[in-house]
Design a protein around this motif. Structure first.
Motif, PDB file in Angstrom:
ATOM      1  N   LYS A 176      27.182  41.301  35.385  1.00 17.15           N
ATOM      2  CA  LYS A 176      27.082  42.982  35.775  1.00 17.15           C
ATOM      3  C   LYS A 176      26.572  43.010  37.098  1.00 17.15           C
ATOM      4  O   LYS A 176      26.752  44.034  37.747  1.00 17.15           O
ATOM      5  CB  LYS A 176      26.415  43.606  34.686  1.00 17.15           C
ATOM      6  CG  LYS A 176      26.922  43.716  33.300  1.00 17.15           C
ATOM      7  CD  LYS A 176      26.083  44.553  32.489  1.00 17.15           C
ATOM      8  CE  LYS A 176      26.540  44.677  31.277  1.00 17.15           C
ATOM      9  NZ  LYS A 176      27.826  44.995  30.574  1.00 17.15           N
ATOM     10  N   ASP A 177      26.158  41.836  37.661  1.00 16.47           N
ATOM     11  CA  ASP A 177      25.386  41.898  38.994  1.00 16.47           C
ATOM     12  C   ASP A 177      26.463  41.435  39.995  1.00 16.47           C
ATOM     13  O   ASP A 177      26.594  40.431  40.643  1.00 16.47           O
ATOM     14  CB  ASP A 177      24.168  40.989  38.928  1.00 16.47           C
ATOM     15  CG  ASP A 177      23.280  41.211  40.145  1.00 16.47           C
ATOM     16  OD1 ASP A 177      23.309  42.276  40.588  1.00 16.47           O
ATOM     17  OD2 ASP A 177      22.173  40.644  40.510  1.00 16.47           O
ATOM     18  N   VAL A 178      27.166  42.421  40.426  1.00 15.94           N
ATOM     19  CA  VAL A 178      28.515  42.253  41.056  1.00 15.94           C
ATOM     20  C   VAL A 178      28.574  43.321  42.259  1.00 15.94           C
ATOM     21  O   VAL A 178      28.257  44.551  42.294  1.00 15.94           O
ATOM     22  CB  VAL A 178      29.996  42.084  40.522  1.00 15.94           C
ATOM     23  CG1 VAL A 178      29.896  40.879  39.509  1.00 15.94           C
ATOM     24  CG2 VAL A 178      30.288  43.339  39.832  1.00 15.94           C
ATOM     25  N   TYR A 179      29.043  42.892  43.383  1.00 16.19           N
ATOM     26  CA  TYR A 179      29.719  43.844  44.479  1.00 16.19           C
ATOM     27  C   TYR A 179      31.237  44.170  44.021  1.00 16.19           C
ATOM     28  O   TYR A 179      31.887  43.094  43.617  1.00 16.19           O
ATOM     29  CB  TYR A 179      29.857  43.239  45.894  1.00 16.19           C
ATOM     30  CG  TYR A 179      28.336  42.399  46.401  1.00 16.19           C
ATOM     31  CD1 TYR A 179      27.196  43.591  46.675  1.00 16.19           C
ATOM     32  CD2 TYR A 179      28.304  41.296  46.508  1.00 16.19           C
ATOM     33  CE1 TYR A 179      26.198  42.969  47.304  1.00 16.19           C
ATOM     34  CE2 TYR A 179      26.737  40.775  47.045  1.00 16.19           C
ATOM     35  CZ  TYR A 179      25.809  41.684  47.306  1.00 16.19           C
ATOM     36  OH  TYR A 179      24.830  41.166  47.673  1.00 16.19           O
ATOM     37  N   THR A 180      31.477  45.325  44.302  1.00 18.01           N
ATOM     38  CA  THR A 180      32.914  45.849  43.819  1.00 18.01           C
ATOM     39  C   THR A 180      33.597  46.560  44.937  1.00 18.01           C
ATOM     40  O   THR A 180      32.689  47.420  45.675  1.00 18.01           O
ATOM     41  CB  THR A 180      32.738  46.475  42.595  1.00 18.01           C
ATOM     42  OG1 THR A 180      34.160  46.617  42.313  1.00 18.01           O
ATOM     43  CG2 THR A 180      31.970  47.842  42.561  1.00 18.01           C
TER      44      THR A 180
ATOM     45  N   TYR B   6      43.523  48.536  42.831  1.00 16.41           N
ATOM     46  CA  TYR B   6      42.615  47.676  41.833  1.00 16.41           C
ATOM     47  C   TYR B   6      41.176  47.437  42.517  1.00 16.41           C
ATOM     48  O   TYR B   6      40.969  47.657  43.817  1.00 16.41           O
ATOM     49  CB  TYR B   6      43.233  46.524  41.316  1.00 16.41           C
ATOM     50  CG  TYR B   6      43.758  45.656  42.639  1.00 16.41           C
ATOM     51  CD1 TYR B   6      42.965  44.742  43.006  1.00 16.41           C
ATOM     52  CD2 TYR B   6      44.960  45.669  43.298  1.00 16.41           C
ATOM     53  CE1 TYR B   6      43.355  43.885  44.228  1.00 16.41           C
ATOM     54  CE2 TYR B   6      45.438  44.973  44.191  1.00 16.41           C
ATOM     55  CZ  TYR B   6      44.441  43.978  44.692  1.00 16.41           C
ATOM     56  OH  TYR B   6      44.940  43.266  45.785  1.00 16.41           O
ATOM     57  N   ASN B   7      40.513  47.268  41.482  1.00 16.87           N
ATOM     58  CA  ASN B   7      38.816  46.884  41.986  1.00 16.87           C
ATOM     59  C   ASN B   7      38.943  45.398  42.266  1.00 16.87           C
ATOM     60  O   ASN B   7      39.562  44.549  41.573  1.00 16.87           O
ATOM     61  CB  ASN B   7      37.970  47.495  40.922  1.00 16.87           C
ATOM     62  CG  ASN B   7      37.572  48.632  40.574  1.00 16.87           C
ATOM     63  OD1 ASN B   7      37.727  49.261  41.819  1.00 16.87           O
ATOM     64  ND2 ASN B   7      37.729  49.274  39.542  1.00 16.87           N
ATOM     65  N   ILE B   8      38.011  44.928  43.146  1.00 10.36           N
ATOM     66  CA  ILE B   8      37.571  43.435  43.392  1.00 10.36           C
ATOM     67  C   ILE B   8      36.335  43.335  43.077  1.00 10.36           C
ATOM     68  O   ILE B   8      35.455  44.311  43.284  1.00 10.36           O
ATOM     69  CB  ILE B   8      38.253  42.917  44.563  1.00 10.36           C
ATOM     70  CG1 ILE B   8      37.542  43.725  45.835  1.00 10.36           C
ATOM     71  CG2 ILE B   8      39.657  42.942  44.873  1.00 10.36           C
ATOM     72  CD1 ILE B   8      37.758  42.956  47.258  1.00 10.36           C
ATOM     73  N   TYR B   9      35.912  42.224  42.745  1.00 12.54           N
ATOM     74  CA  TYR B   9      34.367  41.867  42.361  1.00 12.54           C
ATOM     75  C   TYR B   9      33.902  40.409  42.729  1.00 12.54           C
ATOM     76  O   TYR B   9      34.889  39.419  42.715  1.00 12.54           O
ATOM     77  CB  TYR B   9      34.294  41.765  40.728  1.00 12.54           C
ATOM     78  CG  TYR B   9      34.901  43.065  40.019  1.00 12.54           C
ATOM     79  CD1 TYR B   9      34.168  44.010  39.922  1.00 12.54           C
ATOM     80  CD2 TYR B   9      36.294  43.026  39.465  1.00 12.54           C
ATOM     81  CE1 TYR B   9      34.778  45.114  39.154  1.00 12.54           C
ATOM     82  CE2 TYR B   9      36.890  44.071  38.970  1.00 12.54           C
ATOM     83  CZ  TYR B   9      35.855  45.178  38.840  1.00 12.54           C
ATOM     84  OH  TYR B   9      36.472  46.300  38.126  1.00 12.54           O
ATOM     85  N   VAL B  10      32.673  40.399  43.267  1.00 11.17           N
ATOM     86  CA  VAL B  10      32.239  39.312  43.734  1.00 11.17           C
ATOM     87  C   VAL B  10      30.794  39.203  43.286  1.00 11.17           C
ATOM     88  O   VAL B  10      30.002  40.191  43.183  1.00 11.17           O
ATOM     89  CB  VAL B  10      32.335  39.132  45.484  1.00 11.17           C
ATOM     90  CG1 VAL B  10      31.373  37.732  45.707  1.00 11.17           C
ATOM     91  CG2 VAL B  10      33.646  38.965  45.829  1.00 11.17           C
ATOM     92  N   CYS B  11      30.220  38.158  42.440  1.00 11.40           N
ATOM     93  CA  CYS B  11      29.128  37.905  41.889  1.00 11.40           C
ATOM     94  C   CYS B  11      28.039  37.904  43.197  1.00 11.40           C
ATOM     95  O   CYS B  11      28.389  37.365  44.237  1.00 11.40           O
ATOM     96  CB  CYS B  11      28.981  36.771  41.333  1.00 11.40           C
ATOM     97  SG  CYS B  11      29.531  36.745  39.611  1.00 11.40           S
TER      98      CYS B  11
END
Length: 189
Positions: free
Chosen positions: A89-93, A105-110
């Motif tokens: 859950k600790d991501v940049y989006t 769409y959403n993108i995610y990086v830890c």
């Protein structure tokens, strides 16, 4: 990069809606020797810039970023396009609008993979309207990291993505800049 331009002319094709299809060598079937030369060229163009990580977006940017990273001797982080249980859950989006898929769409990086003050080079296969790079830049900014530059394999100049990114202060290096694609023909700047 002349080798890349010649390959686009030989094996690329122009499709309806401003699509340049290069899937036979760049983003479906991948010519590793060509990617190796692309990696060397990015290293040359960003020589002298401090780069601690390369950031890209799945999936077409991953191979290009990985081969390029060997010349910078840095790790690659890629933004994922879907949330998964192992992402945490600790991501940049950020949100990205895809030109070729015509969807948002959403993108995610830890968060643990991009740190404050890290010097980041974005690498991607195409620059059209600049939306993917803007999403990645948003993640860099959220992390408090620093953009060292943006490396693009093929830029479609007529779609104005460069202007959008330069207004944000980005240094952009594109290896092949397409001026127009009319009547099925690719014209380079």
């Amino acid at each position: 990069m002349e080798l890349l331009k010649q390959r686009i002319l030989k094996d690329g094709s122009v499709k309806e809606g401003g699509i340049l299809k290069v899937d036979s060598f760049l983003n479906h079937q991948i010519d590793i020797k060509l990617l190796n030369e692309i990696g060397k060229e990015f290293k040359k163009r960003f020589d002298g810039k401090k780069i601690e990580k390369i950031l890209t977006i799945e999936s077409s940017g991953i191979a290009i970023a990985c081969i390029s990273a060997q010349y910078f001797n840095v790790p690659v982080v890629f933004a994922k396009k879907s949330m998964s249980l192992n992402l945490g859950k600790d991501v940049y989006t950020s949100k990205v609008v895809s030109f070729t898929k015509n969807k948002t769409y959403n993108i995610y990086v830890c968060k643990k993979y991009i740190k404050k003050d890290e010097k980041i080079l974005i690498i991607d296969d195409f620059l059209a309207r600049g939306q993917a790079a803007l999403g990645l830049l948003d993640i860099i900014n959220q992390a408090g990291a620093v953009l060292s530059g943006i490396g693009i394999v093929i830029e479609k100049e007529f779609q104005k993505g460069r202007r959008v990114l330069e207004e944000k202060g980005a240094h952009i290096e594109s290896l092949a800049i397409v001026k127009s694609m009319e009547d099925g023909q690719v014209v380079f700047r």
